[in-house]
Design an enzyme around this catalytic site. Structure first.
Site, PDB file in Angstrom:
ATOM      1  N   ASP A   1       2.111  24.847  16.226  1.00 38.84           N
ATOM      2  CA  ASP A   1       1.140  25.669  15.285  1.00 38.84           C
ATOM      3  C   ASP A   1       1.611  25.592  13.773  1.00 38.84           C
ATOM      4  OD1 ASP A   1      -1.365  26.996  14.738  1.00 38.84           O
ATOM      5  OD2 ASP A   1      -0.703  29.032  15.181  1.00 38.84           O
TER       6      ASP A   1
ATOM      7  N   HIS B   1      -5.296  35.751   9.934  1.00 42.41           N
ATOM      8  CA  HIS B   1      -4.197  35.812  11.000  1.00 42.41           C
ATOM      9  C   HIS B   1      -4.186  37.516  11.327  1.00 42.41           C
ATOM     10  CE1 HIS B   1      -2.315  32.000  10.186  1.00 42.41           C
ATOM     11  NE2 HIS B   1      -3.123  31.897  11.355  1.00 42.41           N
TER      12      HIS B   1
ATOM     13  N   SER C   1      -8.707  35.941  17.290  1.00 42.47           N
ATOM     14  CA  SER C   1      -8.597  37.153  18.248  1.00 42.47           C
ATOM     15  C   SER C   1      -9.951  38.172  17.981  1.00 42.47           C
ATOM     16  CB  SER C   1      -7.379  37.868  18.247  1.00 42.47           C
ATOM     17  OG  SER C   1      -6.289  37.033  18.696  1.00 42.47           O
TER      18      SER C   1
END
Length: 345
Positions: free
Chosen positions: A83, A198, A235
């Site tokens: 990543d 993020h 998420s």
């Protein structure tokens, strides 16, 4: 089952219309949780590791834990993905270590803080594609900077995140530029910027079209229909886990993630890889806090870690099922990287 390339898995996902959650890992319990959920649901797996994860766990430890997962679950196809690679050299080191897919994040300079210019992004990503494709390893690129359309801030995770305030244009991938980028680099998958970021603090309210530009996905997919799209910072920040963390002494302010139903919209519009890290962290943290509080005399860390694994597994299973991954693992026949390499020649 041997590790497979990201390209093979995403080609399969594209053919059958599902999305694949890509889970960041850095320890044994996370890998156990993901693989157990995959086995239970017959789902293919993307295990991905950031630079921070590799530093925390150790490159060799991490690699061998993934190899152990492949040995323990021989029926589950696994992609080992790097990543946010910061340079071609980092990507090369990961390939040598056994990663079957790498991300070259040329949207930022090598410090992973400074937004780059377009030509730099094209050049470093093209170099990685040339190197990786020669041996069948897949490459994900990124165009546009991850960041909140509410605040103009990128957020930071494991040292990755643009510094300063970003403009809306920087945080939204340009569809026409995406077409040029893919043509000039040859990436297998493209991470796009649509307002996600993020970490746990993505949105101060449930996201709507002004702060989560889902329609941009359709516009990009129309320009590059044969390139797999990737959603980073995706998420969902489950509210039930936030409540458990708060109930047992944690201090997490009100925050919202990317709703699962919005991710499903993205999958219908061409998203094939969905990056998830925070959800697992929240579930594990909540489970550990509850476990330690429920039995204050307990000093065996395995009890709390087992609870953490169960919490993570529940989140992972839900994502496999929601994204259409369940039942797909047994339909995939692994293709050796040597054969994949011939597809690029």
């Amino acid at each position: 089952m041997a590790l497979i390339s990201l390209r093979q898995l995403l080609d399969h996902a594209g053919e059958f219309g599902y999305g694949v959650p890509a889970f960041n890992v850095n320890n044994l319990e996370q890998i156990h949780a993901i693989m157990e959920a995959a086995q239970e649901t017959d789902s293919p797996v993307i295990l991905q590791a950031s630079a921070g994860a590799r530093k925390y766990a150790g490159e060799a430890y991490l690699r061998h834990m993934v190899l152990a997962a492949a040995e323990t679950h021989p029926d589950i196809p696994i992609v080992l993905h790097q990543d946010h690679g910061s340079s071609p050299a980092i990507c090369q080191a990961s390939i040598r270590s056994g990663f079957t897919s790498v991300m070259m994040d040329g949207s930022l300079r090598e410090d992973m803080k400074t937004p780059s210019d377009y030509d730099y992004n094209v050049e470093v990503t093209r170099r990685v594609c040339e190197m990786a494709h020669a041996i069948g390893v897949s490459v994900e690129g990124e165009l546009g900077c991850l960041g909140s359309l509410e605040t103009g801030q990128a957020g930071e995770e494991d040292g990755v995140g643009a510094a300063g305030t970003l403009s809306h244009d920087m945080m939204l991938t340009d569809p026409a530029q995406a077409r040029d980028f893919v043509a000039r680099t040859g990436v297998d998958a493209l991470a796009i910027a649509i307002g996600t970021s993020h970490g746990a603090y993505k949105f101060s309210r449930k996201p709507t079209g002004d702060i989560l530009a889902m329609d941009r996905i359709r516009e990009i997919h129309e320009q590059i229909p044969d390139t797999h799209l990737v959603m980073h910072g995706s998420s969902s920040v489950p509210q039930e886990w936030l409540e458990i963390i708060r109930q047992y002494g944690g201090d997490i302010k009100e925050t919202y993630g990317v709703p699962v139903e919005e991710i499903l919209r993205g999958i219908k519009m061409g998203v094939r890889k969905v990056n998830i890290d925070t959800d697992i962290r929240l579930a594990m943290t909540g489970a550990i806090r509850k476990s330690l509080s429920d039995d204050r005399s307990e000093f065996d860390p395995r009890k709390a870690l087992l609870a953490a694994k169960k919490g993570a597994r529940s989140v992972v299973k839900l994502r496999f099922e929601a994204f259409g991954c369940a039942g797909q693992a047994s339909r995939i026949k692994p293709v050796p990287l040597e054969r994949v390499a011939k597809l690029y020649s």
